[in-house]
Design an enzyme around this catalytic site. Structure first.
Site, PDB file in Angstrom:
ATOM      1  N   ASP A  54      63.377  39.128  44.533  1.00 54.23           N
ATOM      2  CA  ASP A  54      62.300  39.967  45.047  1.00 54.23           C
ATOM      3  C   ASP A  54      61.285  39.120  45.819  1.00 54.23           C
ATOM      4  OD1 ASP A  54      60.903  42.631  44.939  1.00 54.23           O
ATOM      5  OD2 ASP A  54      59.374  41.427  43.937  1.00 54.23           O
TER       6      ASP A  54
ATOM      7  N   GLU B 197      65.530  39.179  49.227  1.00 51.70           N
ATOM      8  CA  GLU B 197      64.769  40.265  49.833  1.00 51.70           C
ATOM      9  C   GLU B 197      63.640  39.605  50.624  1.00 51.70           C
ATOM     10  OE1 GLU B 197      61.751  43.961  49.006  1.00 51.70           O
ATOM     11  OE2 GLU B 197      61.590  41.991  48.079  1.00 51.70           O
TER      12      GLU B 197
END
Length: 563
Positions: free
Chosen positions: A221, A283
């Site tokens: 993330d 990401e």
């Protein structure tokens, strides 16, 4: 009398060579599960790990190669689990560590790999590390785990700098003793200090914990975060400039800083020490393309989400440019390009593509135009048909294979996204793509929960789109996805070579060449139908009514009759 000549074959422009190696992550189709909204086994209205395990065979039948599971760690759930209070345990709302072990084991029995979601940029403010920091004094080793700054004696309310929170408002909040702490997201998600070697060592231990339990890799993330520019200088631009792509991402002193790559090199070394081709996907909302390619150099991530098509306008030129630039950047470092159209952070593409003129809008802002649902689904099916033909990896978001739209009509009192709260409702946030998915039309909560409870309300129209209403139904969106994934695998499209073919300005066309032969891919964005040559047979079409002509907003895979 003029001399007749046979028509010239269309010109081909090679863009991407076939993959030289066949590691699973180079061509895998990975299905994202958002645990709260996938399947609820115990009736509390929140999805859980046993619920996921009970539905894994569905993912195998769909044709997925792996499953990525969004965070299920201990968390106060201020941001849907992306505010982690314990990285090495399961939140009771989702189950137990034993449930996680059972899920991993069952997935492996079915031939599915498992990626878990790692959130390294920040923790929850309820994490023991942050609680220890608050209990300690300014300047202490405990506070050095996070990014604290003293207030200005002359102006204690003056912020340390002008950095904005992604969720709205400033990126700084005050601790009880008056020091400021940084949070690029919600105030309940303080940023870790990755200059501290103890933070780096702790995350290596977290990676080992899950690798030892058998996971096949990690989705990282906010992979472009973590390292901040020295001195935390003011941001010389605006958040709007950054979002619009007017400036490169690394112009922001809090994103895509060069030294973040040190971290991933150490992680890659750890993954390489484990058997079974463990993998990481970044990401990283980074542009231009060559900056994103840095995250997938041979000693860093194996994949990075490519949001180029997701953010692209629905035009032939824009799509061709996105595909070409993406391959050029990733091929330069020997990495696969990893394609995606929807996820838990953006408007579902069945709705996004139904806004004429607003096709490139990735998130809900202050204005919500009325989508054309028929147009949106037609384009979404065509976009998926295009995307799943592209060499490289691909990610699917739960429910897109059912053609689920964004749920736009949610009352303010049920919305839970911190973006909605921090902007006082000016930005609706991401709840609309997180509504629990429907499995059975006539079951409680459409089969999501045995009790009929659902943490976000499901619209009545979800019943018509339920899995049991589409399974085995020719022409349904579910059966289209199954056909696309089966054909993608049988024709080795994920590892093939790509060359664009000139068929007109408003037609995106390319050939994928693999050991099986040549697959012709055509997306028609023009007003006029595109005539399908008689010597070509339809392998898969985004529209079940296509025969000898391809209408606008439709895509098709073709092969020579003799192939």
């Amino acid at each position: 009398m003029s001399e007749s000549h046979p028509p010239r074959p269309p010109a081909r422009s090679p863009v991407h060579a076939a993959a030289a190696t066949d590691e699973w992550w180079r061509s895998a189709v990975i299905y994202q599960v958002y645990p709260r909204s996938f399947a609820d086994s115990d009736g509390d209205g929140v999805g859980d790990l046993p619920g996921i395990t009970s539905r894994l065979s569905y993912l195998g039948e769909l044709g997925a190669d792996a499953v990525w599971i969004s965070p299920f760690f201990v968390s106060p759930q201020a941001d849907g689990g992306y505010d982690v209070a314990d990285y090495c345990d399961v939140d009771p709302v989702f189950g137990t560590l034993a449930d996680a072990d059972a899920l991993i084991a069952r997935a492996h029995e079915l031939g599915l790999r498992v990626l878990v979601d790692l959130v390294p940029n920040h923790t929850s403010d309820k994490h023991p590390w942050f609680l220890a920091a608050l209990a300690a004094t300014p300047g202490s080793p405990e506070r050095d785990w996070y990014i604290f700054r003293d207030p200005d004696p002359a102006d204690p309310e003056r912020l340390p700098n002008n950095w904005p929170s992604v969720f709205g408002g400033p990126a700084w909040s005050k601790a009880p003793d008056g020091q400021w702490y940084l949070h690029l997201f919600d105030s309940g998600q303080p940023d870790l200090n990755w200059e501290n070697p103890r933070v780096r060592a702790a995350f290596l231990d977290i990676l080992r914990f899950w690798l030892d339990r058998g996971v096949d890799g990690f989705r990282v993330d906010v992979a472009h975060g973590m390292i901040k520019a020295p001195g935390l200088p003011d941001f010389a631009h605006t958040a709007e400039d950054l979002q619009a792509g007017v400036i490169p991402t690394h112009a922001a002193p809090f994103w895509d800083q060069d030294r973040v790559h040190e971290i991933y090199r150490s992680w890659r070394q750890l993954l390489e020490s484990y058997p079974g081709e463990r993998a990481m996907v970044a990401e990283a909302w980074v542009q231009p393309h060559d900056r994103l390619a840095r995250y997938v150099r041979p000693d860093e991530h194996h994949q990075a989400f490519n949001f180029a098509i997701l953010s692209s306008a629905w035009s032939a030129d824009a799509l061709r440019t996105s595909i070409t630039d993406s391959f050029r950047a990733n091929d330069s470092v020997g990495a696969p390009t990893t394609w995606v159209l929807s996820n838990h952070d953006v408007i579902r593409h069945a709705t996004r593509l139904g806004w004429v003129g607003d096709e490139a809008t990735p998130q809900l802002g202050t204005r919500v135009p009325t989508p054309n649902p028929e147009l949106g689904l037609r384009r979404a099916r065509a976009a998926t048909t295009l995307l799943l033909a592209l060499p490289g990896g691909a990610y699917l978001y739960q429910g897109e294979e059912l053609g689920l739209p964004e749920v736009l009509e949610l009352d303010a009192h049920v919305r839970q996204d911190p973006t909605f709260r921090r902007t006082e409702g000016a930005v609706l946030g991401r709840d609309g793509c997180r509504v629990p998915i429907p499995w059975e039309r006539h079951a409680p909560a459409f089969g999501f929960s045995p009790s009929g409870q659902s943490w976000l309300p499901q619209p009545t129209g979800f019943g018509e789109l339920a899995m049991d209403q589409q399974e085995g139904v020719s022409g349904s969106t579910l059966e289209l996805y199954r056909a696309l994934l089966a054909t993608r695998r049988s024709r080795s499209l994920g590892t093939g070579a790509l060359a664009f073919v000139e068929l007109g300005e408003q037609v995106v066309a390319f050939d994928i060449t693999s050991e099986v032969g040549v697959t012709h891919v055509v997306l028609n964005l023009g007003v006029a139908d595109w005539p399908i040559p008689a010597h070509l047979q339809i392998l898969v079409s985004s529209s079940p009514t296509v025969t000898d002509r391809l209408p606008t907003d439709c895509a098709v895979w073709l092969a020579d009759h003799s192939a």
